[in-house]
Write a protein that holds these residues in place. Sequence first.
Motif, short mmCIF file in Angstrom:
data_model
loop_
_atom_site.label_atom_id
_atom_site.label_comp_id
_atom_site.label_asym_id
_atom_site.label_seq_id
_atom_site.Cartn_x
_atom_site.Cartn_y
_atom_site.Cartn_z
N ASP A 113 0.81 -1.23 0.00
CA ASP A 113 0.00 0.00 0.00
C ASP A 113 0.84 1.27 0.00
OD1 ASP A 113 -2.11 -1.73 0.13
OD2 ASP A 113 -2.26 -1.67 2.31
N HIS A 114 2.15 1.11 -0.13
CA HIS A 114 3.00 2.31 -0.06
C HIS A 114 3.29 2.83 -1.46
CE1 HIS A 114 6.22 5.03 0.99
NE2 HIS A 114 7.03 4.40 0.18
N GLU A 115 3.03 4.12 -1.67
CA GLU A 115 3.42 4.74 -2.94
C GLU A 115 4.47 5.80 -2.61
OE1 GLU A 115 2.56 3.98 -5.95
OE2 GLU A 115 1.08 2.47 -5.36
N PRO A 116 5.68 5.70 -3.15
CA PRO A 116 6.71 6.70 -2.83
C PRO A 116 6.22 8.11 -3.18
CG PRO A 116 7.66 4.86 -4.05
CD PRO A 116 6.19 4.66 -4.07
N GLN A 117 6.37 9.04 -2.23
CA GLN A 117 5.96 10.44 -2.45
C GLN A 117 7.19 11.33 -2.28
OE1 GLN A 117 2.96 11.12 -3.26
NE2 GLN A 117 1.92 9.20 -2.73
N PRO A 118 7.21 12.47 -2.94
CA PRO A 118 8.37 13.37 -2.75
C PRO A 118 8.59 13.71 -1.28
CG PRO A 118 6.95 14.15 -4.53
CD PRO A 118 6.24 12.98 -3.93
N SER A 119 7.48 13.81 -0.50
CA SER A 119 7.63 14.22 0.91
C SER A 119 8.42 13.19 1.72
CB SER A 119 6.25 14.42 1.53
OG SER A 119 5.51 13.22 1.40
N ASP A 120 8.44 11.91 1.25
CA ASP A 120 9.16 10.89 2.01
C ASP A 120 10.65 11.21 2.08
OD1 ASP A 120 6.74 9.74 1.91
OD2 ASP A 120 7.27 8.11 0.54
N VAL B 236 12.06 14.26 2.12
CA VAL B 236 12.43 15.54 2.73
C VAL B 236 12.46 15.34 4.24
CG1 VAL B 236 11.79 17.95 2.93
CG2 VAL B 236 11.18 16.67 0.88
N PRO B 237 13.55 15.66 4.92
CA PRO B 237 13.58 15.45 6.38
C PRO B 237 12.59 16.40 7.07
CG PRO B 237 15.59 16.53 5.60
CD PRO B 237 14.80 16.19 4.40
N LYS C 40 9.48 8.24 8.89
CA LYS C 40 8.99 8.09 7.51
C LYS C 40 7.86 7.06 7.50
CE LYS C 40 12.46 10.42 5.64
NZ LYS C 40 12.25 11.84 5.90
N PRO C 41 7.07 7.01 6.45
CA PRO C 41 6.03 5.96 6.38
C PRO C 41 6.70 4.58 6.43
CG PRO C 41 5.79 7.53 4.58
CD PRO C 41 7.06 7.86 5.26
N PRO C 42 6.01 3.58 7.03
CA PRO C 42 6.64 2.26 7.19
C PRO C 42 7.05 1.63 5.84
CG PRO C 42 4.29 2.17 7.73
CD PRO C 42 4.64 3.60 7.61
N GLY C 43 6.21 1.86 4.81
CA GLY C 43 6.56 1.30 3.50
C GLY C 43 7.89 1.82 3.01
N HIS C 44 8.15 3.10 3.29
CA HIS C 44 9.41 3.72 2.88
C HIS C 44 10.59 3.02 3.57
CE1 HIS C 44 12.05 7.09 1.74
NE2 HIS C 44 12.58 6.93 2.94
N ARG D 197 16.72 11.01 -6.26
CA ARG D 197 17.66 11.87 -6.99
C ARG D 197 17.21 13.32 -6.97
NH1 ARG D 197 17.16 8.34 -11.09
NH2 ARG D 197 18.48 6.57 -10.64
N GLU D 198 15.91 13.51 -7.19
CA GLU D 198 15.41 14.89 -7.24
C GLU D 198 15.54 15.58 -5.90
OE1 GLU D 198 11.44 14.51 -8.73
OE2 GLU D 198 12.14 13.52 -10.55
N SER D 199 15.34 14.78 -4.82
CA SER D 199 15.31 15.42 -3.50
C SER D 199 16.72 15.74 -3.00
CB SER D 199 14.65 14.49 -2.50
OG SER D 199 15.52 13.40 -2.27
N GLN D 200 17.73 15.10 -3.60
CA GLN D 200 19.13 15.28 -3.19
C GLN D 200 19.33 14.95 -1.71
OE1 GLN D 200 19.61 19.28 -4.40
NE2 GLN D 200 19.89 18.75 -6.54
N ALA D 201 18.52 13.98 -1.21
CA ALA D 201 18.71 13.57 0.18
C ALA D 201 19.95 12.69 0.26
CB ALA D 201 17.48 12.78 0.64
#
Length: 1993
Positions: free
Chosen positions: A775-782, A784-785, A799-803, A868-872
């Motif tokens: 049920d986890h869909e990766p989101q950009p917010s995942d 971002v700290p 973070k969400p458990p799926g992440h 990659r986009e988030s540069q985390a």
Amino acid sequence: MAAQMAVNSGASLWGPLKELWETVDGAVLRRQLESVHLLDLQLKKHKPHFLSLYKNPPKSAEQREKVRKASTEGIAIQGQQGSRLLPEQLLSEAFILSDLFDIGELAALELLLAGEQQQPHFPGLTRGLVAVLLYWDGKLCVANSLRTLIQSRHGKTFTLDLSGELVALTTRFTDELMIQGLTKRILTLLSEIHVTREFERLQKERGLGNEKHRKEVSDLIKECRQALADSLFSWTCQSPLSKDDTLALIVHLETVTAQADGSLDSVNLALVMALLYCLDVSFVEQGTEDRDDLIQTLPLLTERQYVAAVHNRLMDGQPWKLPGLQAVCRLAWALSLRVLSQLPQGCALVEFTEADEALADQALLGDVFLFMKEGILGCESFAQEEFYIRRLHSLITDFLALMPMKVKQLRNRADEDARLVHMSLQMDSELPSSMRKDLEHLMILIGEFYSKDSFGLELGLEFWGHTESLQHTSLQGSYLGMALQRPPHKQVVLSKFVRQMGDLLPSTLYISYLRMLKGLANGPQCAHYSFSLLKTNGASHSDNIQGVSGSPVSWEHFFHSLMLYHENLRRDFPNPDASQYRHPSLRGITQREMEGLTSFLQLLTTIITWSENARLALCEHPQWTPVVVMLGLLQCSVPPVLKAELLLCLAAFGKSPEIAASLWQSLEYTQILQTVRAPGQRQAAGIEVELNEIESSSEEYPLTRGFCHLISTLVESSLPINLGAGHRVPGFQPYLNFLRDSVFLPFPTRAYRHPAEKWEVADAVLEVFHKLLRDHEPQPSDFVPEMVELQGEQVAAHKPPGHSIMFHLLNDSPVLALCLSLLEEGVRQLDTYAPFPGKKHLESAVLRCLCLLDLALQKEVVFMDLLRESQASLLVSPLEQLLQGVSPQTRRADHIVNIARYLYHSSSNPEAAFHSAKILRRISNYPNIQTRLVGDFTHDQSVSDKLMAGFVECLDSEEAEEGTENGDDSDPQKKVARIRHETQIHMLNLLITSLELKTPNLALYLLGYEVKKPVSSTNLQDPGVLGCPRSCLHAILSLLQRGTEKRSGPVLTQQAPHLAELCYQVIYQLCTCSDTSGPTMRYLRTSQDFLFSHLQHLPFILPSNQIAALSQMSWLMKTAAIELRVTSLNRQRSHTQRLVSLLLDDQPHTQHTADGESGMEEETRSVSGFLHFDTVSKVRRKLLSVLDAIDFSQDMPELLQLDFFERTQIEQVISNCEHVNEKGHTVCNVKLLHRVLVAEVNALQGMAAIGQRPLLMEEVNSILQQVVERNRVRRSLSAKRHALQSWRSLVETLLTACPADLIPADDRQLIIRDLLLDLHDKVLSEEAAGELMPIVAGAVFTLTAHLSQSVLSEQQQGARLEASSGFASIANSALHLILRKLLDFILCTGGGYQRLRAHLYGSLLYYLQIAQKPEEPDTLQTAGKAMWERLTAPEDGFSKLQRENLAIIESYGNALMEVVCRDACDGHEISRMLALAVLDRILSIDRQNQWLLYVCNSGYLRSLVESLRQDDVALQSLLTPQPPLLKPLYIYESKMALLTRVAKTGQGAVELLRCGLVAQLIECQVFDMVPDSDAHRVMRDPSGFIPSPMDRYRQILLPTLRLFQVILTSTTMNHQQGAAQVLQWLIVHADTIQSLLRCQELSLGALQELSLLTGIISKTALPGALETGGEINSAVLMEFQGHINRFQRLCLSLLGRLVGSERERLLKQAEIAAPGDSAERREEMEVAMQQVCANIMEYCQTLLLQSSAQAQFSICLFSPSGSEPAGRDGGRSDLSSTLPSMAYSRAPSLGLVLYLLKNSAADFFRFHQSHRQSLGKLQTLDQLPPEELKELCQGLVSGPGGVEKISSVQRSLLAKRRLVQLINNRAKLLSLCSYVIETCLFVLWRHLEYYLLHCTPTDPKDSLMPGASLYRSRLTDDSFGGLQASGGRGLGLSRVSQQDLDLLKSDMAAGFGEALQRKLLEVEGLYSQVRSRYTFIQALVRRIRGLLRQPKS
């Protein structure tokens, strides 16, 4: 006898029996209509097999001898000629097999031969081991057939709804078997055949192979026994057994023993059930229609001896081996007797029916209910058979209903026992020994029996007094339940039993009663009734807490007790730090209480699981608050088992989302899992401690499992984001950490008392992980700290458990390592094929691991992109790379291999195989991994074989079925079939993706190609040949080949359309890839005859799945096109011929006479053939019927009708959700769209929005349905496009690539006609989709081109133009029809589709070309025919067709003209060129000039003319060294061609001049940009396609010059106007033109320029040309005259360069420059030179004539010098050398003219002879030697060896074309020569007349002036004054001396001698008379002769 002793290679003990089973299966289970007849035949054939069931053919000495000699003398094999020698080894194996199974030697040999043949299907086994499998498989086929035949009988229990004919057939057949003693035979076999016994025999003879083989053999033997027992059971269900058979069955059961755990095995269970059905009379009470008939056949009611015999046998006191079984039989008999006693027929049987009570007592003494629970319910197969369940149900309920007194007795006894127990407890004495527990056993039996309801029958409803008809349709067919309702009496009794048993319940029965209730609460309705019962039982009496007076079996009582326990236990809730926590005091709850609580919790769990109302009612009850109490109890010191039950109960509550949310909060609050540590607390508390300390030490883990189950349930309903906010960082993380670090990671290292529990724990925790990740869909917010505030500090949020799970799977983490080692362990365990504890849970855990990996692979792309986009600063690796890591257990990189090995177990674990295939498919997208994988897969041979076998087994799977997309999974069989099917789909997609990657790749390995050597060196073989294993290619082919030999065609295309489509695609890809193409096509052609056998079944029609059918045909047709091309190239004529005739013939084929379809079909076919084929001689061509199958219409979805959403915005959202899928279709991602829309609806605020929500959701739904429909339409259109494209490529290949002589010309034309007309009919229909038009237009273009080509070549081969029927094989009417359709198509494309019309214009041009007359040889014989003859000659075929074509075109009127003209003026370049060409073509045949008028009047012509100015700039850019594009040049050429065509009529030319054509061209500057020829030598295009700048310049200039020439020729009336304008053009561009006339290097191009220029100049640069100019001032006039004089001089000087040796030199030079195409070039140059000379001489003639009519006033153009130009001896023939002295350097001498005359005469004869020779050759073309033919073709065929490759017919056609070319070239030269001769004579005569008669010589010494003027003039007319340089008349005259004149005369006399004169007269004789054109040669020769003979004056 010898004849009968031929060996059947299919093995008589296996092949025919397999066929029998397939027929039975097809007729009975799959309901194939045609099978009934086949079944009849098969049953007649195999009757002996059934009569002597399992009897093997006996051994015999004769056979033994024959087999022994087979190695020396050979042995005959059926269906093969001659005898075959067999190796010794095989024979010795045959004897072993014969002894082993005690079968005849020949039969054993056959089995071995069949084993050898089937070996590729069993990799790793020898032929002997395969023979063992086949032997038992044959036996199983007989048993299965028998069972199925018996099941199809008509009878009392069930029906399969088969046709009456079939049932009659099977009933008749099985009745015969029964009479012959089937029952006894089956019983004997069951006691004889035993797995262990058989295994011992096989073991002794080494007849057992690896684990898999052992398992397969033991499964086959077990299935044989089971099928035999089931046959007997099915019989007794439907019809009773005879007396003897019943007794035999009873005797057999007396000796039966139980298994180790006390239960019966499934075979014995079937026999017990068979007996129970024998003794069953309950159906008598059901009011079915045929009840009376059934009663008649029932021996229980009709035969006294039957009853007596059975009764005596069962009353017999002899104990059976299993007393419990005897008790069951007695009870069943007692109940039957009780029913009989109540029937009228029972009166006669009183003596027996009296004994029912006694029998029942005996049964109870034998512990009947205990045995039913342990012996019958304990058997695994019991719950899988609906009719077992129904019979046991009726047995239990009949006992309760028919023997109420017995039940009462049991209850009284139980009460008595309870009192005794109570007393003995009080007095601490021994328990009495005589206690019976019958009622307890009965209750427990009922509880157990109804708690398993695998068919959803809810039989327990009868106990709740619930009257509903028990009609129920099940797997086996519809249950013949009653249409009327059962007498309610029984239900009254049953419901009374449930209620009364609960009243005043003795404590000893409390638990068993609860268990019974739990069973009866199983099911949605049952749960509701039991909930109500417990509610009413505890109706509140008083609030007295001490003695609750309600029933002990009630909610009130139960929850009250729970609360008391909680109160008590909470008081002594110990301090967590205290040491005694480890040993909690259990004084709170005794063992007995524990069991009671557990039972009640289980009952509660069952009820709330089934009934949502119960769940909500209990949870919201204010006093009981069950959730709170249970959570409270969980914190107390209660045994883990009870805690586990509490957790499971909570999980059942958590099924409702409303409860789940609050349950999360309560869970967190009670800290069951400690998530917040109190400051100063030393150790953890809660479940973690219990797991580590209590459960681990007791080695049992119920609590942990319960907790996992609870979390799993809660996670499904809701995931709380802010769980624990305020106390800790909110979120689910602590729970995940616990599950991961404390449960999952340590699970392999913990100790387990029951080994199975290890896997249960793993499965439970993996289930949670799976749900979280799913049920986890990766989101950009995942990424971002985020920070949260906790007690005043900022802490990082979770973070969400799926992440978190994703992160662990994308790193080399312990979680991933454990998952992978679990997979390895799983595959290792499965490879043993042995049962072990916990196998089911291990398989489930493995499945979840595979799902996790699959989900991770699926989501990692988005995950990585977002990362990659988030540069985390997260570090992750792609999973597919981690999977290549090294496994710590084996030290090898074999993770992916382990995953792939699950495919090998697809038969036992279809889902694991499915996920394995899915993972492999995802990994296969990465090219770099493929190469490594091939290495890993082939590294170890045994693993490699297993993997290959696994892949093949999945593809071969017979159970696979294509289900609907979201099919209901209610039927487990269908679900498995669908999973198997999807596995196949994934594997084929894996092959398709891999084949697109570089070699070596997985697909090549799996399909059996070489991966270590070059792929193209593969030699594909049938499986088993040369040790070639069975590969995926073989599997795919066998899937596709099934059914190709039958009429109906390949089965797969109908049953699994999508799968078939992918199979065809794989084969196409193999054929199209250059590496694999050769081996594949060879194999398909030779071993399989694949294409022919499939193409003959086209078209595939699938109304249900049109898209798939089209795709299947597309791939097949594309493959066929490749095959045709390849076989044509390789000259494999017979192959090509077969396919071509299959696709194109319109004669009926006698196909499908396969052996398989003998019998009735043959007869009917021959009858229908007799009726059918004689009347219908034509069938539809295969290609056309395929075209019919493509539906051109496409229903488009309507526009969205929206009330709430904004349509434009929705459309925007939809287009944002679109992506291109793997097939290249643009589709909308419906799931994504759904998420977006639902989020939008959820975002709405306010009350109004909440009220509208249902409506909004409805609209969302309609939008989604619309999008699904749109996707379908796109897929459908795409499939149609693809199919049409493939059809087109097949047609084009057939017409282009196949040898022309395979399709004779007349057939070819008819085929093309049919294709064209059909295509047009389809595309011109109203509904045709526009998207398909471009492909159709392309096809029409190709077809028309071929039609035109075919007609033309037919005419060239001396066609039948004389034939009256029409023009060619294709009738004129057909041609007209094609033209009309073409024009309709052009018009129907309307305004758009311009590019599409380009194809149609091309087609039109090709079509119009048909009526164009071919080039005919100019025989110079036309003079023979008088003008009248020519006028009255009949119209030939060409002109007739042309006239009719024109009439059709004109019938379309202005509409067509408008379209063509519009396209010609504007739009896409190619369409413009083609439209211009069409206009050109039509104008050329339009005698009425209708089109010309339209073009002129509608302004299109002016528009075209004016566009020339715009072209100027583009054309200038073309002359740069590196031009951009050549498009403008081509368009310009097309325009000029059209304008030239217009100018060919006088009307058109005038119109052009009026439009200002010349004015436009005068303004064009491109003509002045002559490129520098040398500079661009370097920049030549190496391919030779782009012409050099000079050539490009000529391509611009020459059309203009030609146009001028045509205008000058056409405007005869207004000649002056045209000439003046053209002269103006010449003068404006004078510099350029003069430089061209001076051209140094006379190449072919230059000569062509000169020939056109001199032609124009000769017509325009005349003194009279300026008069028309009107009032031009004198200065301009002077300038004009200067230009004209210069043109004259340059033209004359040219003459000198083109006469004599200069000319030869030029021709030689051209030959050296381009030696290849020299002959034609030379001819063209000769013509150009002659043309230039002719033009210049014409110019001279015109100038002379214009200056004056008499010679004495004429001007002079040539100086009076008669000497011929020097340099004939090879000296340099320069301009100076043509003149005798410097004085005349600027005027050529008359000698030059004379020289030209001589040369021309000589040339004339040379050309004339060549012309005659060629004509002769043309007339005797057939007799020419091949060498000469080759030589003639050489010029027309490019490339070395080109001539060798073409056929002889083609060669003679080319030779003919070349000869016609030569003849016409010579004819042209002859006409030019004669013209040059004539003009030369005239010029000579005029000059000589002047010089010799009128000229007065001067003395040379006066001549001081330089030779400025060469002209003499005595004209008075002023306007010619400009022609003389100085204009001085006297001065000019005084310059010719007498000496010159004398010399002139003598030279002339010498030159113009007798020989020349004779020649000239001969020219006239040879040429002029034949040309019917009278020349003046004779007259002029006479005059000149006169002048030269004149004496000196």
